[in-house]
Design an enzyme around this catalytic site. Structure first.
Site, PDB file in Angstrom:
ATOM      1  N   CYS A 126      52.609  43.533  79.940  1.00 39.60           N
ATOM      2  CA  CYS A 126      53.731  44.436  79.646  1.00 39.60           C
ATOM      3  C   CYS A 126      54.822  43.757  78.795  1.00 39.60           C
ATOM      4  O   CYS A 126      55.300  44.328  77.810  1.00 39.60           O
ATOM      5  CB  CYS A 126      54.332  44.978  80.939  1.00 39.60           C
ATOM      6  SG  CYS A 126      54.497  43.761  82.249  1.00 39.60           S
ATOM      7  N   HIS A 234      61.678  46.252  81.448  1.00 42.51           N
ATOM      8  CA  HIS A 234      61.811  44.812  81.200  1.00 42.51           C
ATOM      9  C   HIS A 234      62.728  44.600  79.987  1.00 42.51           C
ATOM     10  O   HIS A 234      62.676  45.358  79.014  1.00 42.51           O
ATOM     11  CB  HIS A 234      60.455  44.181  80.861  1.00 42.51           C
ATOM     12  CG  HIS A 234      59.495  44.119  82.015  1.00 42.51           C
ATOM     13  ND1 HIS A 234      59.852  44.379  83.316  1.00 42.51           N
ATOM     14  CD2 HIS A 234      58.165  43.805  82.045  1.00 42.51           C
ATOM     15  CE1 HIS A 234      58.794  44.229  84.095  1.00 42.51           C
ATOM     16  NE2 HIS A 234      57.758  43.882  83.354  1.00 42.51           N
TER      17      HIS A 234
HETATM   18  N1  LIG Z   1      53.338  47.166  86.956  1.00 39.96           N
HETATM   19  C1  LIG Z   1      53.310  46.863  85.670  1.00 39.96           C
HETATM   20  O1  LIG Z   1      54.336  46.912  84.946  1.00 39.96           O
HETATM   21  C2  LIG Z   1      52.051  46.444  85.012  1.00 39.96           C
HETATM   22  C3  LIG Z   1      52.049  46.356  83.623  1.00 39.96           C
HETATM   23  C4  LIG Z   1      50.876  45.982  82.981  1.00 39.96           C
HETATM   24  C5  LIG Z   1      49.763  45.719  83.724  1.00 39.96           C
HETATM   25  N2  LIG Z   1      49.781  45.810  85.076  1.00 39.96           N
HETATM   26  C6  LIG Z   1      48.538  45.526  85.794  1.00 39.96           C
HETATM   27  O2  LIG Z   1      47.999  46.732  86.321  1.00 39.96           O
HETATM   28  C7  LIG Z   1      47.359  46.472  87.555  1.00 39.96           C
HETATM   29  C8  LIG Z   1      47.934  47.363  88.637  1.00 39.96           C
HETATM   30  O3  LIG Z   1      49.328  47.147  88.746  1.00 39.96           O
HETATM   31  P1  LIG Z   1      50.267  48.093  89.604  1.00 39.96           P
HETATM   32  O4  LIG Z   1      51.634  47.625  89.349  1.00 39.96           O
HETATM   33  O5  LIG Z   1      49.940  49.534  89.378  1.00 39.96           O
HETATM   34  O6  LIG Z   1      49.816  47.673  91.110  1.00 39.96           O
HETATM   35  P2  LIG Z   1      49.899  48.511  92.457  1.00 39.96           P
HETATM   36  O7  LIG Z   1      51.022  49.460  92.415  1.00 39.96           O
HETATM   37  O8  LIG Z   1      49.838  47.507  93.542  1.00 39.96           O
HETATM   38  O9  LIG Z   1      48.517  49.378  92.474  1.00 39.96           O
HETATM   39  C9  LIG Z   1      47.262  48.801  92.567  1.00 39.96           C
HETATM   40  C10 LIG Z   1      46.181  49.865  92.433  1.00 39.96           C
HETATM   41  O10 LIG Z   1      44.903  49.229  92.444  1.00 39.96           O
HETATM   42  C11 LIG Z   1      44.111  49.757  93.498  1.00 39.96           C
HETATM   43  N3  LIG Z   1      43.271  48.716  94.071  1.00 39.96           N
HETATM   44  C12 LIG Z   1      43.674  47.557  94.628  1.00 39.96           C
HETATM   45  N4  LIG Z   1      42.584  46.864  95.070  1.00 39.96           N
HETATM   46  C13 LIG Z   1      41.499  47.599  94.754  1.00 39.96           C
HETATM   47  C14 LIG Z   1      40.102  47.443  94.947  1.00 39.96           C
HETATM   48  N5  LIG Z   1      39.596  46.345  95.550  1.00 39.96           N
HETATM   49  N6  LIG Z   1      39.274  48.410  94.515  1.00 39.96           N
HETATM   50  C15 LIG Z   1      39.765  49.518  93.910  1.00 39.96           C
HETATM   51  N7  LIG Z   1      41.078  49.742  93.707  1.00 39.96           N
HETATM   52  C16 LIG Z   1      41.929  48.789  94.121  1.00 39.96           C
HETATM   53  C17 LIG Z   1      45.118  50.254  94.516  1.00 39.96           C
HETATM   54  O11 LIG Z   1      44.493  51.190  95.357  1.00 39.96           O
HETATM   55  P3  LIG Z   1      45.048  51.459  96.872  1.00 39.96           P
HETATM   56  O12 LIG Z   1      46.233  52.356  96.718  1.00 39.96           O
HETATM   57  O13 LIG Z   1      43.893  52.124  97.523  1.00 39.96           O
HETATM   58  O14 LIG Z   1      45.392  50.123  97.438  1.00 39.96           O
HETATM   59  C18 LIG Z   1      46.161  50.870  93.580  1.00 39.96           C
HETATM   60  O15 LIG Z   1      45.708  52.124  93.113  1.00 39.96           O
HETATM   61  C19 LIG Z   1      47.514  44.976  87.806  1.00 39.96           C
HETATM   62  O16 LIG Z   1      46.355  44.332  87.322  1.00 39.96           O
HETATM   63  C20 LIG Z   1      48.706  44.607  86.985  1.00 39.96           C
HETATM   64  O17 LIG Z   1      48.681  43.268  86.600  1.00 39.96           O
HETATM   65  C21 LIG Z   1      50.901  46.191  85.734  1.00 39.96           C
END
Ligand SMILES: NC(=O)c1ccc[n+]([C@@H]2O[C@H](COP(=O)([O-])OP(=O)(O)OC[C@H]3O[C@@H](n4cnc5c(N)ncnc54)[C@H](OP(=O)(O)O)[C@@H]3O)[C@@H](O)[C@H]2O)c1
Length: 329
Positions: A126, A234
């Site tokens: 991001c 950010h």
């Molecule tokens: N937040 C940001 O600004 C941002 C920006 C760029 C990239 N990212 C990347 O995007 C990804 C998700 O980030 P987030 O902020 O959305 O995290 P988050 O809010 O913690 O959400 C994680 C998601 O992944 C699912 N998940 C976790 N473990 C899993 C598994 N073993 N099998 C299938 N689904 C699974 C969760 O499902 P449940 O609800 O069932 O647990 C939830 O839907 C990360 O890799 C992060 O680095 C985030």
């Protein structure tokens, strides 16, 4: 198009569903996917209910595109399985970004590297996306030598657990900690894990990813990434040294002519980018554009974007749109 959203119940996944609907992405079948904990949950998309399925089921449904935001481990294990089933994966985690066999794409900059053979495509970090959106047009014109960036990153960049930690602290409630320290009324010089060289993984993403996206290794980037108690958006303080001199009015002009970039730089009216005003917007906002008076050919600026939109969901969906429009899936 049959589209799977892997991590649909998470912070990025939720925004992905919103952006897909807003941009009217051509979906014939939507497959929301999450961990076993969420299988059976109902999510709403464009007024219709959809049941969350597990990864195994989703692969067997052979989607055309899978938009992944479920963490690096899930991507490493499951993206190849989707790819093998013929699905094109666009992945938001850091799992594939620096893999030399995978493309790392910000559509405004390098969508033209994509081909039909790319079955796993990486979405940059991001904080990288908003940085390169502003640097790329300036590099084309003045040639960058060195960039020093310090970030001020919101808790939504860490995920739902971190947003909950901040909310708990504000409400004075005890709860699970996403960070090793309180985040409210604090600043943590610690985004992602520490590496052997003393930098964090987030700082090294900022140092390495821009070179890959811009297809140029002649410039270097030094980063310090800091987590602050903002809910979303950010911010980055950026110092750029160029080989060639620039004219400030021309810099502003170049940036304002760049698609996806908005210059907000009117000091008389206290106008500059701020995270609360970037919320829910797809643009990257640039302000405080000024000459570094301590060194020749050097510029300072302040860059702000919504990390869940252009920093994640929107960029991913722009990649998917490019693939669809160019018959690459
Ligand atoms: N937040 C940001 O600004 C941002 C920006 C760029 C990239 N990212 C990347 O995007 C990804 C998700 O980030 P987030 O902020 O959305 O995290 P988050 O809010 O913690 O959400 C994680 C998601 O992944 C699912 N998940 C976790 N473990 C899993 C598994 N073993 N099998 C299938 N689904 C699974 C969760 O499902 P449940 O609800 O069932 O647990 C939830 O839907 C990360 O890799 C992060 O680095 C985030």
């Amino acid at each position: 198009m049959k589209v799977a959203v892997v991590g649909a119940t998470g912070m990025v996944g939720e925004v992905m569903l919103k952006v897909l609907a807003e941009r009217n992405f051509p979906i014939t079948e939507l497959i929301p996917v999450a961990s076993e904990r969420s299988v059976g949950k109902i999510l709403t998309y464009k007024g219709n209910d959809y049941t969350v399925v597990g990864l195994e089921t989703a692969v067997s449904m052979k989607p055309d595109i899978a938009l992944f935001s479920a963490g690096g481990g899930t991507s490493l294990e499951w993206a190849p399985k989707f790819a093998e089933a013929g699905t094109t994966v666009v992945d938001n985690s850091s799992a594939w970004r620096m893999d030399p066999t995978k493309k790392l794409v910000v559509p405004e900059i390098n969508a033209d590297v994509l081909t039909k053979e790319d079955k796993i495509i990486a979405n940059p970090n991001c904080s990288t996306i908003q940085l390169v959106m502003a640097l790329n047009p300036l590099h084309d014109k003045y040639k960058m030598k060195r960039v020093v960036v310090s970030t001020y990153q919101s808790v939504s960049g860490t995920g739902v657990k971190a947003v909950q930690q901040l909310e708990n602290e504000i409400a004075g409630v005890e709860g699970e900690m996403a960070y090793p320290y309180p985040i409210g009324r604090n600043a943590l010089p610690h985004c992602d894990v520490f590496l052997e060289n003393g930098y964090t993984k987030e700082e090294m993403k900022l140092a390495r990813e821009p070179q890959k996206i811009m297809g140029d290794r002649t410039f270097s980037i030094s980063a310090t990434a800091v987590r602050i108690p903002t809910a979303g958006g950010h911010s980055e303080s950026v110092n750029v040294e160029f080989e060639n001199d620039f004219d400030l009015a021309e810099v502003r002009q170049l940036l304002s002519e760049t698609p996806g970039v908005v210059v907000q730089d009117d000091l008389e009216n206290n106008s500059y980018p701020m995270p609360i005003y970037a919320h829910d917007k797809d643009e990257v906002f640039v302000g405080r554009i000024r000459r570094d008076e301590t060194q020749p050919n050097t510029l300072n600026m302040w860059i702000v974007a919504d990390n869940l939109r252009k920093g994640a969901a929107t960029n991913t969906i722009q990649i998917a749109e490019y693939l669809a429009q160019n018959n690459l899936v």
